[in-house]
Design a protein around this motif. Sequence first.
Motif, mmCIF file in Angstrom:
data_model
loop_
_atom_site.group_PDB
_atom_site.id
_atom_site.type_symbol
_atom_site.label_atom_id
_atom_site.label_comp_id
_atom_site.label_asym_id
_atom_site.label_seq_id
_atom_site.Cartn_x
_atom_site.Cartn_y
_atom_site.Cartn_z
ATOM 1 N N LEU A 77 0.941 -1.131 -0.078
ATOM 2 C CA LEU A 77 0.016 -0.184 -0.089
ATOM 3 C C LEU A 77 0.860 1.021 0.076
ATOM 4 O O LEU A 77 0.534 2.371 -0.832
ATOM 5 C CB LEU A 77 -0.940 -0.051 1.125
ATOM 6 C CG LEU A 77 -1.969 -1.119 1.275
ATOM 7 C CD1 LEU A 77 -2.640 -1.091 2.412
ATOM 8 C CD2 LEU A 77 -3.259 -0.656 0.092
ATOM 9 N N ASP A 78 1.981 1.156 0.756
ATOM 10 C CA ASP A 78 2.848 2.469 0.653
ATOM 11 C C ASP A 78 3.435 2.701 -0.603
ATOM 12 O O ASP A 78 3.987 4.029 -0.880
ATOM 13 C CB ASP A 78 3.803 2.206 1.776
ATOM 14 C CG ASP A 78 3.550 2.301 3.088
ATOM 15 O OD1 ASP A 78 2.413 2.769 3.482
ATOM 16 O OD2 ASP A 78 4.395 1.719 4.196
ATOM 17 N N ARG A 79 3.673 1.741 -1.443
ATOM 18 C CA ARG A 79 3.978 1.798 -2.662
ATOM 19 C C ARG A 79 3.248 2.448 -3.915
ATOM 20 O O ARG A 79 3.583 2.468 -5.107
ATOM 21 C CB ARG A 79 4.834 0.552 -3.197
ATOM 22 C CG ARG A 79 5.998 0.255 -2.268
ATOM 23 C CD ARG A 79 6.616 -0.936 -2.734
ATOM 24 N NE ARG A 79 7.842 -1.169 -1.633
ATOM 25 C CZ ARG A 79 8.383 -2.343 -1.516
ATOM 26 N NH1 ARG A 79 7.948 -3.541 -2.182
ATOM 27 N NH2 ARG A 79 9.534 -2.578 -0.860
ATOM 28 N N LEU A 80 1.925 2.418 -3.587
ATOM 29 C CA LEU A 80 0.867 2.872 -4.566
ATOM 30 C C LEU A 80 1.193 4.367 -5.131
ATOM 31 O O LEU A 80 1.335 5.152 -4.375
ATOM 32 C CB LEU A 80 -0.484 2.660 -4.016
ATOM 33 C CG LEU A 80 -1.176 1.562 -3.725
ATOM 34 C CD1 LEU A 80 -2.463 1.638 -3.177
ATOM 35 C CD2 LEU A 80 -1.121 0.533 -4.815
ATOM 36 N N ASP A 81 1.046 4.424 -6.543
ATOM 37 C CA ASP A 81 1.340 5.499 -7.220
ATOM 38 C C ASP A 81 0.263 6.451 -6.546
ATOM 39 O O ASP A 81 0.429 7.624 -6.338
ATOM 40 C CB ASP A 81 1.307 5.713 -8.516
ATOM 41 C CG ASP A 81 2.380 4.862 -9.359
ATOM 42 O OD1 ASP A 81 3.421 5.038 -8.422
ATOM 43 O OD2 ASP A 81 2.240 4.291 -10.295
ATOM 44 N N ASP A 82 -1.164 6.029 -6.490
ATOM 45 C CA ASP A 82 -2.379 6.936 -5.987
ATOM 46 C C ASP A 82 -2.668 6.261 -4.671
ATOM 47 O O ASP A 82 -3.343 5.094 -4.643
ATOM 48 C CB ASP A 82 -3.399 6.621 -7.074
ATOM 49 C CG ASP A 82 -4.619 7.352 -6.766
ATOM 50 O OD1 ASP A 82 -4.798 7.953 -5.451
ATOM 51 O OD2 ASP A 82 -5.685 7.282 -7.461
ATOM 52 N N PRO A 83 -2.600 7.028 -3.554
ATOM 53 C CA PRO A 83 -2.908 6.582 -2.179
ATOM 54 C C PRO A 83 -4.285 6.393 -2.172
ATOM 55 O O PRO A 83 -4.635 5.727 -1.034
ATOM 56 C CB PRO A 83 -2.487 7.687 -1.429
ATOM 57 C CG PRO A 83 -2.034 8.862 -2.250
ATOM 58 C CD PRO A 83 -1.855 8.191 -3.713
ATOM 59 N N GLY A 84 -5.100 6.839 -2.903
ATOM 60 C CA GLY A 84 -6.392 6.640 -2.895
ATOM 61 C C GLY A 84 -7.110 5.384 -4.154
ATOM 62 O O GLY A 84 -8.463 5.187 -3.980
ATOM 63 N N ALA A 85 -6.073 4.661 -4.547
ATOM 64 C CA ALA A 85 -6.585 3.854 -5.536
ATOM 65 C C ALA A 85 -7.253 2.654 -4.679
ATOM 66 O O ALA A 85 -7.424 2.343 -3.517
ATOM 67 C CB ALA A 85 -5.332 3.126 -6.004
ATOM 68 N N GLU A 86 -8.164 2.054 -5.571
ATOM 69 C CA GLU A 86 -8.960 1.023 -5.083
ATOM 70 C C GLU A 86 -8.269 -0.347 -5.148
ATOM 71 O O GLU A 86 -7.511 -0.768 -6.230
ATOM 72 C CB GLU A 86 -10.353 0.922 -5.904
ATOM 73 C CG GLU A 86 -11.075 2.173 -6.065
ATOM 74 C CD GLU A 86 -12.328 2.096 -4.902
ATOM 75 O OE1 GLU A 86 -12.600 1.103 -4.600
ATOM 76 O OE2 GLU A 86 -12.565 3.321 -4.430
ATOM 77 N N ILE A 87 -8.498 -1.253 -4.124
ATOM 78 C CA ILE A 87 -8.159 -2.684 -4.294
ATOM 79 C C ILE A 87 -9.370 -3.498 -4.352
ATOM 80 O O ILE A 87 -10.240 -3.300 -3.218
ATOM 81 C CB ILE A 87 -7.233 -3.126 -2.825
ATOM 82 C CG1 ILE A 87 -5.972 -2.149 -2.876
ATOM 83 C CG2 ILE A 87 -7.067 -4.449 -2.757
ATOM 84 C CD1 ILE A 87 -6.011 -0.964 -2.266
ATOM 85 N N LEU A 88 -9.574 -4.528 -5.073
ATOM 86 C CA LEU A 88 -10.772 -5.248 -4.990
ATOM 87 C C LEU A 88 -10.549 -6.362 -4.567
ATOM 88 O O LEU A 88 -9.514 -7.614 -4.779
ATOM 89 C CB LEU A 88 -10.909 -5.523 -6.650
ATOM 90 C CG LEU A 88 -11.877 -6.405 -7.108
ATOM 91 C CD1 LEU A 88 -13.454 -6.009 -6.566
ATOM 92 C CD2 LEU A 88 -12.032 -6.826 -8.786
ATOM 93 N N CYS A 89 -11.391 -6.894 -3.874
ATOM 94 C CA CYS A 89 -11.426 -8.237 -3.002
ATOM 95 C C CYS A 89 -11.924 -9.110 -4.183
ATOM 96 O O CYS A 89 -13.239 -9.086 -4.379
ATOM 97 C CB CYS A 89 -12.110 -8.267 -1.739
ATOM 98 S SG CYS A 89 -12.193 -10.105 -1.071
#
Length: 99
Positions: A77-89
Amino acid sequence: MPETYWTVRWPDGAEEALYSPSSVVAELFEPGRSYPAPEFRRRARTALERASERVRQSYGFACSAAMEELGRIETRLDRLDDPGAEILCLTLSTGGPRT
């Protein structure tokens, strides 16, 4: 306290099976639902801390595997380009990872 795996799709399209020593993750994640990164972090932390505590209550020691998994999730999560990006379960399953 069955081992549970949940598969997620990260914003870059990569899919990953995540581990919990307890089915508590099913209380916090729903297959087919996306979570903004900050919410995903909060839910993952809550789930894995609860799972580790359940192990401690049953066996007398916390679950290091749960805390290691949380560390891997938070690093990702810390490495995401967009800190608000969505993660799909994608899935939740007990007994072993789904490939």
